[in-house]
Design a protein around this motif. Structure first.
Motif, PDB file in Angstrom:
ATOM      1  N   GLY A  97       0.788  -1.223   0.000  1.00 29.21           N
ATOM      2  CA  GLY A  97       0.000   0.000   0.000  1.00 29.21           C
ATOM      3  C   GLY A  97       0.819   1.273   0.000  1.00 29.21           C
ATOM      4  O   GLY A  97       0.284   2.339   0.289  1.00 29.21           O
ATOM      5  N   GLY A  98       2.115   1.167  -0.292  1.00 28.80           N
ATOM      6  CA  GLY A  98       2.962   2.367  -0.293  1.00 28.80           C
ATOM      7  C   GLY A  98       4.009   2.325  -1.388  1.00 28.80           C
ATOM      8  O   GLY A  98       4.068   1.384  -2.173  1.00 28.80           O
ATOM      9  N   GLU A  99       4.830   3.342  -1.418  1.00 27.31           N
ATOM     10  CA  GLU A  99       5.879   3.459  -2.432  1.00 27.31           C
ATOM     11  C   GLU A  99       7.121   2.677  -2.023  1.00 27.31           C
ATOM     12  O   GLU A  99       7.480   2.657  -0.845  1.00 27.31           O
ATOM     13  CB  GLU A  99       6.260   4.933  -2.622  1.00 27.31           C
ATOM     14  CG  GLU A  99       5.174   5.780  -3.265  1.00 27.31           C
ATOM     15  CD  GLU A  99       4.775   5.267  -4.646  1.00 27.31           C
ATOM     16  OE1 GLU A  99       5.692   5.014  -5.475  1.00 27.31           O
ATOM     17  OE2 GLU A  99       3.566   5.089  -4.894  1.00 27.31           O
ATOM     18  N   PRO A 100       7.799   2.038  -2.997  1.00 25.03           N
ATOM     19  CA  PRO A 100       9.045   1.345  -2.678  1.00 25.03           C
ATOM     20  C   PRO A 100      10.152   2.320  -2.241  1.00 25.03           C
ATOM     21  O   PRO A 100      10.149   3.477  -2.650  1.00 25.03           O
ATOM     22  CB  PRO A 100       9.445   0.675  -3.999  1.00 25.03           C
ATOM     23  CG  PRO A 100       8.400   0.991  -4.988  1.00 25.03           C
ATOM     24  CD  PRO A 100       7.425   1.948  -4.408  1.00 25.03           C
ATOM     25  N   VAL A 101      11.055   1.839  -1.398  1.00 17.28           N
ATOM     26  CA  VAL A 101      12.165   2.655  -0.917  1.00 17.28           C
ATOM     27  C   VAL A 101      13.470   1.979  -1.349  1.00 17.28           C
ATOM     28  O   VAL A 101      13.726   0.827  -1.006  1.00 17.28           O
ATOM     29  CB  VAL A 101      12.131   2.782   0.625  1.00 17.28           C
ATOM     30  CG1 VAL A 101      13.333   3.575   1.137  1.00 17.28           C
ATOM     31  CG2 VAL A 101      10.820   3.424   1.078  1.00 17.28           C
ATOM     32  N   ASP A 102      14.304   2.706  -2.108  1.00 10.30           N
ATOM     33  CA  ASP A 102      15.601   2.169  -2.541  1.00 10.30           C
ATOM     34  C   ASP A 102      16.649   2.406  -1.470  1.00 10.30           C
ATOM     35  O   ASP A 102      16.734   3.499  -0.917  1.00 10.30           O
ATOM     36  CB  ASP A 102      16.058   2.863  -3.831  1.00 10.30           C
ATOM     37  CG  ASP A 102      15.394   2.255  -5.065  1.00 10.30           C
ATOM     38  OD1 ASP A 102      15.122   1.042  -5.046  1.00 10.30           O
ATOM     39  OD2 ASP A 102      15.147   3.011  -6.018  1.00 10.30           O
ATOM     40  N   VAL A 103      17.455   1.374  -1.209  1.00  8.79           N
ATOM     41  CA  VAL A 103      18.612   1.536  -0.318  1.00  8.79           C
ATOM     42  C   VAL A 103      19.848   1.332  -1.178  1.00  8.79           C
ATOM     43  O   VAL A 103      20.051   0.247  -1.728  1.00  8.79           O
ATOM     44  CB  VAL A 103      18.599   0.501   0.831  1.00  8.79           C
ATOM     45  CG1 VAL A 103      19.709   0.813   1.844  1.00  8.79           C
ATOM     46  CG2 VAL A 103      17.241   0.453   1.511  1.00  8.79           C
ATOM     47  N   PRO A 104      20.677   2.372  -1.335  1.00  6.26           N
ATOM     48  CA  PRO A 104      21.856   2.231  -2.199  1.00  6.26           C
ATOM     49  C   PRO A 104      22.861   1.237  -1.622  1.00  6.26           C
ATOM     50  O   PRO A 104      22.813   0.925  -0.425  1.00  6.26           O
ATOM     51  CB  PRO A 104      22.448   3.639  -2.256  1.00  6.26           C
ATOM     52  CG  PRO A 104      21.817   4.409  -1.161  1.00  6.26           C
ATOM     53  CD  PRO A 104      20.547   3.713  -0.766  1.00  6.26           C
ATOM     54  N   LEU A 105      23.750   0.744  -2.493  1.00  9.83           N
ATOM     55  CA  LEU A 105      24.787  -0.203  -2.061  1.00  9.83           C
ATOM     56  C   LEU A 105      25.532   0.358  -0.856  1.00  9.83           C
ATOM     57  O   LEU A 105      26.011   1.485  -0.878  1.00  9.83           O
ATOM     58  CB  LEU A 105      25.761  -0.467  -3.220  1.00  9.83           C
ATOM     59  CG  LEU A 105      26.829  -1.532  -2.956  1.00  9.83           C
ATOM     60  CD1 LEU A 105      26.204  -2.905  -2.750  1.00  9.83           C
ATOM     61  CD2 LEU A 105      27.822  -1.578  -4.112  1.00  9.83           C
ATOM     62  N   GLY A 106      25.574  -0.413   0.215  1.00 13.89           N
ATOM     63  CA  GLY A 106      26.219   0.053   1.435  1.00 13.89           C
ATOM     64  C   GLY A 106      26.160  -1.032   2.478  1.00 13.89           C
ATOM     65  O   GLY A 106      25.777  -2.162   2.176  1.00 13.89           O
TER      66      GLY A 106
END
Ligand code: C5P
Length: 247
Positions: free
Chosen positions: A220-229
């Motif tokens: 029910g929400g927007e995806p959240v990207d986590v950069p390489l780390g």
């Protein structure tokens, strides 16, 4: 420092990879190191949670402040996770659970001979993440408003936010190499979880490395990207989203 936004919350994290016995000395396993699950446990403790870590064949030292239950097989992991989930606020399934196990476990070590070896027949393991989602659904409750898709709310009348339906937040992991968003959204819905952390496995090694790149899909929400780390970054993003859902 981290926020203490998980203070008083009971959280279950599974980590590592299961081993499915062939005979007393051999097994079918996988390359999961447990690093992501341990990072989740450590950061949850730092944010104030009471953490039970169900660790399958992990060689890392116990995270300070978490209570650790060690298991080997998918069946043992299921028992430990279901037991710890009773009354828990959050369950995160970061473990790599074997989809199949040998249909029979030989009591004695299989001997080598001049004959062709016997084939190993496999049988399906239960899907623990899907089972958690199904149990919660059967409790007839929903954490999200009925208007939110993806949680398996049967109709608007079923939505009774947060009352007695444990765990309140269910988080799964998935490794996808292509069509990450489409495959991930389908898996999120199929398994009935609230968050699905999709490891973008094409961008480099994930198993056994301290770093990770991920997209967290949100029901029910927007995806959240986590950069390489570092895997702590993925963990903290998960806890930010979990804390927001717990309200
Ligand atoms: O379906 P797939 O194996 O890609 O889903 C991965 C997610 O499902 C992970 O969160 C994993 O811990 C969980 N899982 C499970 N039981 C299984 C297989 C996977 O809980 N038998």
């Amino acid at each position: 420092g981290r926020p203490r936004d998980l203070a008083g919350r009971k959280i279950v994290v599974s980590a590592g990879g299961t081993r499915e016995a062939i005979d007393p000395v051999r097994y079918i396993g996988n390359r999961s190191s447990g690093l992501q699950g341990y990072a989740l446990a450590r950061t949850a403790v730092a944010r104030g949670a009471e953490v039970t870590l169900v660790a399958a064949n992990v060689v890392l030292p116990d995270p300070a402040g978490a209570s650790v239950v060690r298991v080997e097989s998918a069946a043992q992991l299921r028992e430990a996770v279901l037991a710890a989930s009773d009354g828990a606020d959050v369950v995160v399934m970061a473990a790599a659970v074997a989809d199949f196990r040998p249909a029979t476990r030989h009591d004695a070590k299989i001997k080598k001979s001049d004959a062709e070896p016997e084939p190993i027949h496999l049988t399906k393991n239960p899907d623990i993440l899907a089972e958690l989602g199904e149990r919660r659904r059967q409790a007839g409750d929903a954490v999200l408003p009925a208007s939110d898709p993806g949680l398996g709310v049967r109709d608007a009348g079923d939505a009774r936010p947060g009352r007695g339906a444990y765990p309140l937040v269910i988080v799964g992991f998935a490794a996808e190499t292509h069509d990450v968003l489409a495959n991930g959204q389908a898996k999120l819905a199929r398994k009935g979880c609230d968050l699905l952390v999709v490891n973008r496995v094409g961008e480099g090694l994930v198993f056994g490395t301290p770093d990770n790149a991920a997209t967290v899909l949100v029901a029910g929400g927007e995806p959240v990207d986590v950069p390489l780390g570092p895997k702590e970054d993925v963990a903290d993003t998960v806890w930010d989203l979990v804390a927001a859902r717990l309200g």
